[in-house]
Structures are given as structure tokens and as C-alpha cells.
Design an enzyme around this catalytic site. Structure first.
Site, mmCIF file in Angstrom:
data_model
loop_
_atom_site.group_PDB
_atom_site.id
_atom_site.type_symbol
_atom_site.label_atom_id
_atom_site.label_comp_id
_atom_site.label_asym_id
_atom_site.label_seq_id
_atom_site.Cartn_x
_atom_site.Cartn_y
_atom_site.Cartn_z
ATOM 1 N N HIS A 217 0.587 -1.419 0.124
ATOM 2 C CA HIS A 217 0.279 -0.039 0.172
ATOM 3 C C HIS A 217 1.545 1.226 -0.091
ATOM 4 O O HIS A 217 0.253 2.798 0.584
ATOM 5 C CB HIS A 217 -0.836 0.282 1.172
ATOM 6 C CG HIS A 217 -1.664 -1.594 1.262
ATOM 7 N ND1 HIS A 217 -1.282 -2.401 2.148
ATOM 8 C CD2 HIS A 217 -3.032 -1.541 1.046
ATOM 9 C CE1 HIS A 217 -2.121 -3.179 1.929
ATOM 10 N NE2 HIS A 217 -3.090 -2.160 1.457
ATOM 11 N N HIS A 397 -4.413 9.029 4.896
ATOM 12 C CA HIS A 397 -5.620 9.676 5.971
ATOM 13 C C HIS A 397 -6.396 10.713 5.286
ATOM 14 O O HIS A 397 -7.276 10.516 6.757
ATOM 15 C CB HIS A 397 -4.691 9.518 7.315
ATOM 16 C CG HIS A 397 -5.208 9.853 9.122
ATOM 17 N ND1 HIS A 397 -6.461 8.974 9.376
ATOM 18 C CD2 HIS A 397 -4.930 11.160 9.619
ATOM 19 C CE1 HIS A 397 -7.206 9.726 9.850
ATOM 20 N NE2 HIS A 397 -6.421 11.039 10.541
ATOM 21 N N ILE A 399 -7.540 11.850 2.760
ATOM 22 C CA ILE A 399 -8.182 11.139 1.916
ATOM 23 C C ILE A 399 -9.245 10.437 2.668
ATOM 24 O O ILE A 399 -10.994 10.509 2.205
ATOM 25 C CB ILE A 399 -7.943 10.079 0.725
ATOM 26 C CG1 ILE A 399 -6.568 10.862 0.043
ATOM 27 C CG2 ILE A 399 -8.876 9.572 -0.151
ATOM 28 C CD1 ILE A 399 -5.915 9.500 -1.071
ATOM 29 N N GLY A 400 -8.682 9.758 3.073
ATOM 30 C CA GLY A 400 -10.472 8.843 3.547
ATOM 31 C C GLY A 400 -10.731 9.881 5.342
ATOM 32 O O GLY A 400 -11.598 9.239 4.664
ATOM 33 N N GLY A 482 -10.143 -1.464 19.003
ATOM 34 C CA GLY A 482 -9.202 -1.011 18.372
ATOM 35 C C GLY A 482 -7.718 -1.920 19.681
ATOM 36 O O GLY A 482 -7.320 -2.105 18.574
ATOM 37 N N ARG A 539 -1.181 0.185 10.984
ATOM 38 C CA ARG A 539 -0.197 0.050 10.210
ATOM 39 C C ARG A 539 1.335 0.329 9.965
ATOM 40 O O ARG A 539 2.039 -0.098 9.438
ATOM 41 C CB ARG A 539 -0.736 0.416 8.654
ATOM 42 C CG ARG A 539 -0.552 0.009 7.032
ATOM 43 C CD ARG A 539 -0.763 1.497 5.970
ATOM 44 N NE ARG A 539 -2.827 1.394 6.105
ATOM 45 C CZ ARG A 539 -2.795 0.420 5.374
ATOM 46 N NH1 ARG A 539 -2.014 -0.280 5.619
ATOM 47 N NH2 ARG A 539 -4.466 0.151 5.322
ATOM 48 N N ASP A 552 1.258 11.083 15.240
ATOM 49 C CA ASP A 552 0.313 10.102 14.735
ATOM 50 C C ASP A 552 -0.590 11.002 14.367
ATOM 51 O O ASP A 552 -0.874 11.911 14.763
ATOM 52 C CB ASP A 552 -0.538 9.705 16.051
ATOM 53 C CG ASP A 552 -1.210 8.548 15.318
ATOM 54 O OD1 ASP A 552 -0.772 7.557 15.030
ATOM 55 O OD2 ASP A 552 -2.124 8.337 15.725
ATOM 56 N N GLY A 554 -3.881 10.439 12.564
ATOM 57 C CA GLY A 554 -5.010 10.040 13.869
ATOM 58 C C GLY A 554 -5.030 10.886 15.101
ATOM 59 O O GLY A 554 -6.371 11.472 15.013
HETATM 60 P P1 ADP Z 1 -5.122 3.520 7.801
HETATM 61 O O1 ADP Z 1 -4.246 2.798 8.683
HETATM 62 O O2 ADP Z 1 -5.816 2.000 7.118
HETATM 63 O O3 ADP Z 1 -4.796 3.519 6.492
HETATM 64 P P2 ADP Z 1 -5.596 5.698 8.031
HETATM 65 O O4 ADP Z 1 -4.866 6.387 7.394
HETATM 66 O O5 ADP Z 1 -6.727 6.824 7.769
HETATM 67 O O6 ADP Z 1 -6.184 4.554 8.449
HETATM 68 O O7 ADP Z 1 -4.912 6.380 9.975
HETATM 69 C C1 ADP Z 1 -4.209 6.201 10.990
HETATM 70 C C2 ADP Z 1 -4.681 6.450 11.923
HETATM 71 O O8 ADP Z 1 -5.417 5.525 12.691
HETATM 72 C C3 ADP Z 1 -3.526 6.401 12.912
HETATM 73 O O9 ADP Z 1 -2.555 7.319 12.124
HETATM 74 C C4 ADP Z 1 -4.420 5.721 14.508
HETATM 75 O O10 ADP Z 1 -3.969 7.777 14.969
HETATM 76 C C5 ADP Z 1 -5.565 5.239 14.076
HETATM 77 N N1 ADP Z 1 -5.469 4.129 14.278
HETATM 78 C C6 ADP Z 1 -4.509 2.664 14.378
HETATM 79 N N2 ADP Z 1 -4.571 1.718 14.688
HETATM 80 C C7 ADP Z 1 -5.638 2.298 15.631
HETATM 81 C C8 ADP Z 1 -5.824 1.815 16.801
HETATM 82 N N3 ADP Z 1 -5.731 0.095 17.136
HETATM 83 N N4 ADP Z 1 -6.685 1.619 17.874
HETATM 84 C C9 ADP Z 1 -6.775 3.477 17.880
HETATM 85 N N5 ADP Z 1 -6.295 4.358 16.812
HETATM 86 C C10 ADP Z 1 -5.427 3.620 16.005
HETATM 87 MG MG MG Z 2 -3.323 5.681 6.390
#
Ligand code: ADP
Ligand code: MG
Length: 581
Positions: A217, A397, A399-400, A482, A539, A552, A554
Site C-alpha cells: 500500500h 489518512h 483522503i480517508g 482497537g 499500519r 500520529d 489520527g
Molecule cells: P489506515 O491505517 O487503515 O491507512 P488511516 O490512515 O485513515 O487508516 O488512519 C490511521 C490512524 O488510525 C493512525 O494514525 C491512528 O491514529 C489510528 N489507529 C490505527 N490503529 C488504531 C487502533 N488500534 N486504535 C486506535 N486508533 C488507531
Molecule cells: Mg493510512
């Protein structure tokens, strides 16, 4: 570089539409992805696979007799949503049960698990086998944490053949797990991939260098070396994979299926030059090659790279691997006559909006305003969030979050217009958010919104205590779902201090707006402080060290959102006349 697209945001949907039309001999579109367009006339266990789009022939191209029954197809590199998986699995289950199989990525695990829970609650027998073939993504003592890459096909092929042979669900699950235990892969990349409409690749590999241990990815490689010759690469692949022979197998005398997989822009001819030496080295080590595959089996958009997978056979695995299969992206032998399957009826269940009190409808109006604020904040920050996610994640992140926030807002507004109360507006927003966003953060934002909604209900007047309780319960729900704790470098690091501060201030009698203001400050500080942490979950965990120094994504988006909700909604409504709500 991706050159041909219309609206980049519509790319995945348009691709799926065109694929279903082009591959109608094997598949038909169904809500959430594709299912077979043929039937062998006998009911079997259903194999449902899936993942993000951008990996063709994975996953839709692997649907057909002898292989998968359906594929949930997410957005580009984003997990399909729980709704998509649920809908495809429901369409495929003939009553003999469903095996869900997919690569081990946090977002996919969250969404597929949610779907599995829902399917089980509805009476379907559902099992899961995760594919964990990528030896570079975690050491042998943490094998269950490894990602799935091209070895997906080995597990799907074996499970699909077992289903076709009439195995029951226990049996299909058993051989799929066994195939995964016997599958090891190793990949390299010479350049990153560029998503439609993006002006730069998700990661760069310097000229003349090769990233070792890539993800599929656009996750960056784990090591980097000078580009080797084809023979040197073959030697690297084979030596590394022979250091990781599965338990119970002795390489000399073993029978193995090699899969030399092109990731997107390495040519077949180059692969054949590499394969020539792979075959010779395996033979030198006394390994017998069975029915090899060289070609594009699991791609990563236009990434220049390749991987070698070895499936270590026993008699049962060999029989299942060699059984006939026919899909648009993978064929073997001859599957015999197939009949047209009945068309899947596109389900459209517009649920009615339940009754709500006047007070709760007022709260729903504020919630819709909060969604507008979220959309504004996320649109503004999308590029920056993408950049943060690129450091150790996959760069999606922004885009999502954009896809999720817009869909959530539209659904919440529609619910409000239909007379929804607070809970219903949040629930509708949550379902739409996770459905459109996919990915880990999509599942988590849906959890947040649903948890808040469950506390608010559709009847009660919503005051500051209810809001603080809702936020607390969202924080607990995300941790339960999570499995992250504070310090794991996820959005939990921002959510917990936000919930704590809000509860404390509201408990001390402060107005909602000023309590929320202070809590948003705490979330901001905590999100920034995640820069010092090493990612251990999600990831980004494969690139934990690289994540140090960058906050981070998220956690940052969560902090921006709660700040935006304060500044654009709560601060504005805390004029003296609106106090107390
Ligand atoms: P993806 O990882 O599927 O590409 P995104 O990039 O949209 O999804 O989101 C990544 C964010 O998800 C990370 O920066 C983190 O804050 C959050 N995240 C990942 N795993 C967990 C988890 N187990 N619990 C809480 N938040 C998580
Ligand atoms: Mg991501």
C-alpha cells in the site's frame, strides 16, 4: 504515474463498474464489490476475500469457480467497510457457511471483524483466516503480526479449491490456515506508486536504490540497498526465504510453489530473467518446484517492484493448489461447465427514522453543525494529514478522513431533515462515514460517533453531562475495539486526555463550551506529544522507528476536529441566550 482518470475521488467506484462489465463472464457487481456470475449447481462453503482496491487481480480478479465466491472491494488502498463485507458475505452464503480471508492489516481486521460479528449475530457460520506471509513485516516470534502480500493467492486458492471439493467450513478453515502457515513472501521496490490525481508518489526510492521489505500500500520499505542484478535479487529472495522454512518442513526434498509477483510496473520479461535464477537456486537446494506462477498476482498500483512467495506443499495442499480454477485474473486447468448464477438483487433498505423528542431533534441540529465543522477542518487539513500518514503509514489518512467526514455529514443532515434525534443522526453519520472512508480511522470514527449516540439517545435533552459521558464512552469503546492503550501512538493518545479534561471540567460545573475548549487544548498538546512516541500498533507499526519525530496522524486529526467543533459550533452557540445546552 496514473494518467487516466476522471474525478480521482470516483476512481475506485468507476474502476469497479468497468471491471464488473469487462469480467462479466466471472463476476457480477453486488453492493460492496463483486460476486460470481456463475454457479456449479452445488452449494458449497463460500470464500469471501477482499481488501482495498489498487491491487488487481487481488481481489475482484480472484472471484470465480475454484477460487473466491465474492470480493469486498474497498477504496484505493483502503479496507472495505464492514457494511461492504457484510453485504458480499450475505450474498455468497448458501447456508454452508463463509470463510473470510484477507491480508492482515489493521483497517481490514477492524472492518472484517465487525462484519463477522454482525453476520454471526444474524445466524451465519463465519470464520476468518488472516494472511500473514510477509516475512519482513515482523520477526518470526511475532509471526501473527505479519502483513499479507502476494501470498494471499496461495491461501485463497487452497481455500477455494477445498470449498469446491465439498469440504465443510471446518475443513476449509483448516486448510486455509495450514496454507497460510506454509506461505512466506519477501518483496522489494524500486519506486513508489502514485494514486490517481496525486502529484507525488506515496514514497520515493532514491535512484539506483532498492527498498527491501515493501508493503503493498505504498508503505515504505524496511531497509534500503543498491539495486542488484536480476541474479543477485533472485539469490537474495531465495536465501532469505530458505532461512524461514516453516516448521515441520525440510527444504531438501520439499515440494514448493514459487510465485514471482510483479507489483505493477516491472515487466514480465524482467520477471522471467529473475525467475530463471530462482528456479536454478531452488533446484540447487534440493527443492522441487511445482506449478510455478510468474506474473502480476497482487499489485500495488504502478509500483516498480516484485516479490517472491513460496508455498511449501504437502499432499493435500498440492492437490488443492493444482485443482482447476477460473477467474479473470488467475486460471488453472479446466473447471468444466458452469451455469449463469441468478443476478444478485441490489438490496436497498431505506430504514425509517424513528421517533425523537423535540429536545433531541435540537441536539441533532447541533450535531449536523458539528459535522459541517468537521468537514471544513478535514478539508483544510487533508494534505497535511496525508503527509503525516506517509511517514510511517500509507499516506491516505487525509483522503480517508475527507471521504468519511463528507459522507457522515451528508447522512446526518439527511437524517435531521427526516426528523431524527441525536442518536439517529449520529448513527446514520457513523455508518456512512465508515462505509465511505474504509481504513482504520473510518472504523474508529464510526465507533466514536455510535458510542456518543448511544449515550445521547433520541429522547433525552442533551446537556453538558450527557456530552461528557458520551465522549467518555466513545473513548472506552475505541480502546475496546482497537485494543490500543495510551502511549501506543494512536488517536487514543488524544481521545483519552480530551475525555478526561471534559469530564473534569464539566464535573466542576463549567459550561460546555469552555470545558470543551480546555479539553481540545489537552487533545492538541497530547497529539503533538505523540511525535516522541514509537508506533506499536496499526499500519505504522512496521515502521515504528521511522515514526519518531512525527505526530500520529489520527491523533492530530482528532485534535483538529474537536478544536473545530469548539470554534465553529460551541463558541458560537455559547452566547448568553444559548447557555446551558
Ligand atoms: P489506515 O491505517 O487503515 O491507512 P488511516 O490512515 O485513515 O487508516 O488512519 C490511521 C490512524 O488510525 C493512525 O494514525 C491512528 O491514529 C489510528 N489507529 C490505527 N490503529 C488504531 C487502533 N488500534 N486504535 C486506535 N486508533 C488507531
Ligand atoms: Mg493510512
Amino acid at each position: 504515474m496514473t494518467r487516466l482518470f476522471n474525478d480521482p475521488a470516483a476512481f475506485a467506484d468507476e474502476m469497479i463498474e468497468g471491471f464488473a462489465a469487462a469480467a462479466a463472464r466471472w463476476v457480477q457487481a453486488a453492493p460492496g464489490g463483486v460476486v460470481r456470475s456463475t454457479t456449479s449447481g452445488t452449494d458449497t462453503v463460500a470464500l469471501v476475500v477482499g481488501g482495498g482496491s489498487g491491487h488487481y487481480p487481488a481481489f475482484g480478479g480472484l472471484v470465480g469457480p475454484g477460487l473466491a465466491h465474492g470480493a469486498a472491494m474497498g477504496n484505493l488502498f483502503a479496507s472495505p467497510s464492514a457494511q461492504q463485507v457484510h453485504s458480499i458475505a450475505t450474498a455468497c452464503d448458501t447456508g454452508r457457511g463463509v470463510l473470510l480471508s484477507y491480508g492482515n492489516y489493521a483497517g481490514d481486521v477492524l472492518h472484517f471483524t465487525q462484519a463477522q460479528d454482525r453476520l454471526r449475530a444474524e445466524g451465519h457460520d463465519v470464520r476468518t483466516v488472516l494472511v500473514t506471509d510477509d516475512i519482513w513485516s515482523a520477526p518470526p516470534d511475532r509471526i501473527e503480526e505479519r502483513r499479507g502480500i502476494a501470498g494471499d493467492l496461495c491461501v485463497f486458492k487452497v481455500a477455494g479449491a477445498a470449498a469446491e471439493a465439498g469440504y465443510d467450513l471446518d475443513g476449509v478453515e483448516r486448510v486455509a490456515r495450514h496454507a497460510n502457515d506454509r506461505t512466506r513472501s519477501f518483496g522489494v521496490a524500486f519506486s513508489g506508486c502514485t494514486l490517481p490525481g496525486a502529484d507525488a508518489p506515496l514514497f520515493d526510492v532514491p535512484q539506483g536504490r532498492m527498498a527491501v521489505g515493501l508493503g503493498i500500500h505504498g508503505e515504505p520499505g524496511i531497509d534500503e540497498v543498491a539495486v542488484p542484478t536480476a541474479d543477485e535479487l533472485a539469490r537474495l529472495f531465495v536465501e532469505k526465504l530458505l532461512e524461514e522454512v516453516p516448521a515441520g518442513v525440510e527444504a531438501p526434498g520439499a515440494r514448493v510453489v514459487p510465485l514471482l509477483n510483479g507489483l505493477g510496473s516491472v515487466k514480465y520479461e524482467e520477471l522471467f530473467v529473475v525467475y530463471r535464477t530462482v528456479a536454478r537456486l531452488l533446484a540447487d537446494r534440493g527443492v522441487t518446484v511445482v506449478d510455478p506462477e510468474v506474473g502480476e498476482l497482487c499489485t500495488s498500483f504502478d509500483m516498480a517492484g516484485c516479490s517472491l512467495t513460496l508455498l511449501w506443499l504437502d499432499d493435500e495442499l498440492e492437490e488443492l493448489w493444482s485443482a482447476p480454477a477460473d477467474s479473470s485474473g488467475f486460471r488453472k486447468g479446466s473447471v468444466g461447465a458452469q451455469q449463469r448464477a441468478a443476478a444478485v438483487v441490489l438490496e436497498h433498505t431505506e430504514q425509517e427514522i424513528g421517533a425523537a423528542s423535540e429536545a433531541s431533534r435540537r441536539a441533532a441540529a447541533t450535531i449536523a453543525d458539528a459535522f459541517d465543522a468537521i468537514v471544513a477542518v478535514v478539508d483544510d487539513a487533508a494534505d497535511e494529514l496525508g503527509r503525516l500518514d506517509q511517514v510511517a503509514g500509507d499516506g491516505d489518512h487525509g483522503i480517508g478522513m475527507t471521504r468519511g467526514a463528507h459522507a457522515g455529514r451528508d447522512a446526518a443532515r439527511a437524517a435531521l431533515e427526516g426528523g431524527a434525534g441525536a442518536k439517529t443522526a449520529l448513527d446514520r453519520g457513523a455508518v456512512a462515514w465508515s462505509d465511505r472512508a474504509g481504513g482504520t480511522s473510518g472504523a474508529i470514527w464510526a465507533t466514536i460517533l455510535q458510542a456518543v449516540g448511544a449515550q445521547l439517545g433520541d429522547e433525552a435533552r442533551v446537556g453538558r453531562e450527557e456530552v461528557a459521558r458520551g465522549v467518555r464512552s466513545a473513548s472506552d469503546a475505541v480502546m475496546a475495539f482497537g485494543k490500543a492503550a495510551v502511549g501506543d501512538k494512536t488517536m487514543i493518545d488524544a481521545i483519552v486526555p480530551f475525555a478526561d479534561t471534559l469530564a473534569e471540567r464539566v464535573g466542576a460545573g463549567e459550561e460546555l463550551a469552555s470545558a470543551w475548549d480546555a479539553a481540545a487544548g489537552a487533545a492538541h498538546d497530547a497529539a503533538q506529544a505523540t511525535a516522541d512516541l514509537r508506533a506499536t500498533l496499526g499500519r505504522a507499526k512496521s515502521h515504528g522507528e521511522r515514526s519518531i519525530g512525527t505526530p500520529d496522524p489520527g491523533a492530530v486529526s482528532f485534535a483538529l476536529i474537536v478544536r473545530g467543533v469548539h470554534d465553529r459550533v460551541l463558541a458560537a452557540s455559547s452566547s448568553p441566550s444559548a447557555q446551558g445546552e
